[in-house]
Design a protein around this motif. Sequence first.
Motif, short mmCIF file in Angstrom:
data_model
loop_
_atom_site.label_atom_id
_atom_site.label_comp_id
_atom_site.label_asym_id
_atom_site.label_seq_id
_atom_site.Cartn_x
_atom_site.Cartn_y
_atom_site.Cartn_z
N LYS A 101 0.78 -0.98 -0.08
CA LYS A 101 -0.10 0.13 0.06
C LYS A 101 0.73 1.37 -0.06
N PHE A 102 0.38 2.54 -0.20
CA PHE A 102 1.08 3.77 -0.30
C PHE A 102 0.93 4.27 1.15
N LEU A 103 2.01 4.64 1.67
CA LEU A 103 2.01 5.29 3.01
C LEU A 103 2.90 6.41 3.04
N ASP A 104 2.96 7.26 4.07
CA ASP A 104 3.76 8.27 4.32
C ASP A 104 4.84 7.82 5.28
N LEU A 105 5.74 7.03 4.61
CA LEU A 105 6.55 6.23 5.57
C LEU A 105 7.84 7.35 5.87
N HIS A 106 8.00 8.18 5.27
CA HIS A 106 9.04 9.25 5.75
C HIS A 106 8.64 9.95 7.07
N THR A 107 7.46 10.22 7.24
CA THR A 107 6.87 10.72 8.60
C THR A 107 6.69 9.49 9.50
N VAL A 108 6.41 7.98 9.06
CA VAL A 108 6.34 7.21 9.76
C VAL A 108 7.55 6.73 10.64
N VAL A 109 8.73 6.87 9.79
CA VAL A 109 9.95 6.31 10.27
C VAL A 109 10.63 7.51 11.36
N GLU A 110 10.34 8.95 10.69
CA GLU A 110 10.84 10.12 11.51
C GLU A 110 10.26 9.97 13.00
N ASN A 111 8.90 9.92 12.98
CA ASN A 111 8.01 9.70 14.22
C ASN A 111 8.42 8.69 15.15
N PHE A 112 8.62 7.65 14.61
CA PHE A 112 8.74 6.31 15.59
C PHE A 112 10.22 6.44 15.97
N LEU A 113 11.19 6.45 15.05
CA LEU A 113 12.78 6.25 15.46
C LEU A 113 13.16 7.72 16.24
N GLY A 114 12.57 8.73 16.15
CA GLY A 114 12.63 9.68 16.92
C GLY A 114 13.99 10.34 17.18
N ASP A 115 14.38 10.60 18.49
CA ASP A 115 15.75 10.99 18.77
C ASP A 115 16.63 9.89 19.18
N ARG A 116 16.15 8.49 18.94
CA ARG A 116 16.97 7.24 19.26
C ARG A 116 17.86 6.91 18.50
N PHE A 117 17.68 7.77 17.09
CA PHE A 117 18.41 7.51 15.89
C PHE A 117 18.98 8.67 15.36
N ASP A 118 20.14 8.69 14.79
CA ASP A 118 20.60 9.87 14.06
C ASP A 118 20.11 9.26 12.57
N LEU A 119 19.16 10.25 12.14
CA LEU A 119 18.43 9.93 10.83
C LEU A 119 18.92 10.78 9.50
N GLN A 120 19.17 10.13 8.42
CA GLN A 120 19.61 10.78 7.14
C GLN A 120 18.66 10.17 6.18
N ILE A 121 17.34 10.66 6.10
CA ILE A 121 16.27 10.21 5.19
C ILE A 121 16.04 11.38 4.15
N THR A 122 16.25 10.73 2.78
CA THR A 122 15.88 11.96 1.74
C THR A 122 15.00 11.35 0.92
N ASP A 123 14.10 12.28 0.41
CA ASP A 123 12.95 11.95 -0.59
C ASP A 123 13.56 12.15 -1.95
N PHE A 124 13.37 11.38 -2.94
CA PHE A 124 13.47 11.26 -4.23
C PHE A 124 12.66 10.57 -5.48
N GLU A 125 12.87 11.16 -6.53
CA GLU A 125 12.04 10.71 -7.60
C GLU A 125 12.58 9.42 -8.02
N ALA A 126 12.12 8.38 -7.84
CA ALA A 126 12.99 6.98 -8.57
C ALA A 126 12.61 6.85 -10.02
N PRO A 127 13.68 6.36 -10.95
CA PRO A 127 13.51 6.18 -12.24
C PRO A 127 12.88 5.08 -12.66
N MET A 128 11.48 5.18 -12.28
CA MET A 128 10.45 4.07 -12.59
C MET A 128 10.27 4.46 -14.25
N PRO A 129 9.86 3.25 -14.94
CA PRO A 129 9.24 3.41 -16.30
C PRO A 129 7.91 4.38 -16.15
N SER A 130 7.71 4.83 -17.55
CA SER A 130 6.60 5.76 -17.50
C SER A 130 5.35 5.33 -17.01
#
Length: 285
Positions: free
Chosen positions: A240-269
Amino acid sequence: MCSSCFAIPSVTIKLLTTAAALIYGQRSLTANSNKWTRWITFAISAIISLILSAIAVFLFALSVNPDFRRRNFVNLCVGQNLKGSPLDAHRCSILEQGNLTGKVMEFGPGPGTNFKCFQNISSAASIELYVAVEPNSYFEEKIVAEKKARGLDFPLEFVGIKGENIDIPEQGVYDVVVLTHVLCSVDSAEVVLANAEKALKPGGRLVILEHVLAPEGSARFHIQKQMVAPVLNIVGNGCKFLDLHTVVENFLGDRFDLQITDFEAPMPSFMFFARPHIKGIAVKK
């Protein structure tokens, strides 16, 4: 109303309804046309209706037969793995940044899709143990074969259980946990992240690569939610489609050093709806 009717996926009902509407609708649209126009329109409508009906029946069969669905998903993943993807460059890059050494655990490895990257990652030679947490037992033979085909010699342990249900007796001993295209299909991303956190030692690395929900309100957001999601949920084994960036940041919080990047994957048209992705490394404090 029969209780069994509720088991029919809404996408199946919509496809069958559309197929029926095409057949009956073309009759009224071409009622005043000449014979050849009516026949040609009918033939085209009939072909499209048959295709839609076949897809509807196939999706229904997948939805009511879990074993058939698991087998089909394996074949789909194996076929995609053999063909490769432009996304592999991002996959291999983030895995290399993850510095795969020591004890590694991967949730949802499928047929060993990530193994294609290991031949060019020098740190992979230092893997002492690779634990594959995969609930689809039909993947076990495939991942073993992929490991052999890639010439990888680290010990592989296949754990046939959901990521939410795994018991981790040795907590805090894994150097790396890998999550690539798996959080979209689990019952609870938060529980899987919690188990990943339990497995990792302080300083351990969580490698993440996931497709995500497009910005709310955008055309792609509505296509994901209304058109693609009902089909993907069946064919993609619960994906399913989820806002996983928010899920990961909210859950791991300050217990991890996070470096998460949004990007456009080179998927077929034709897969433009799956282009929104995140990737990154989270280091446990």
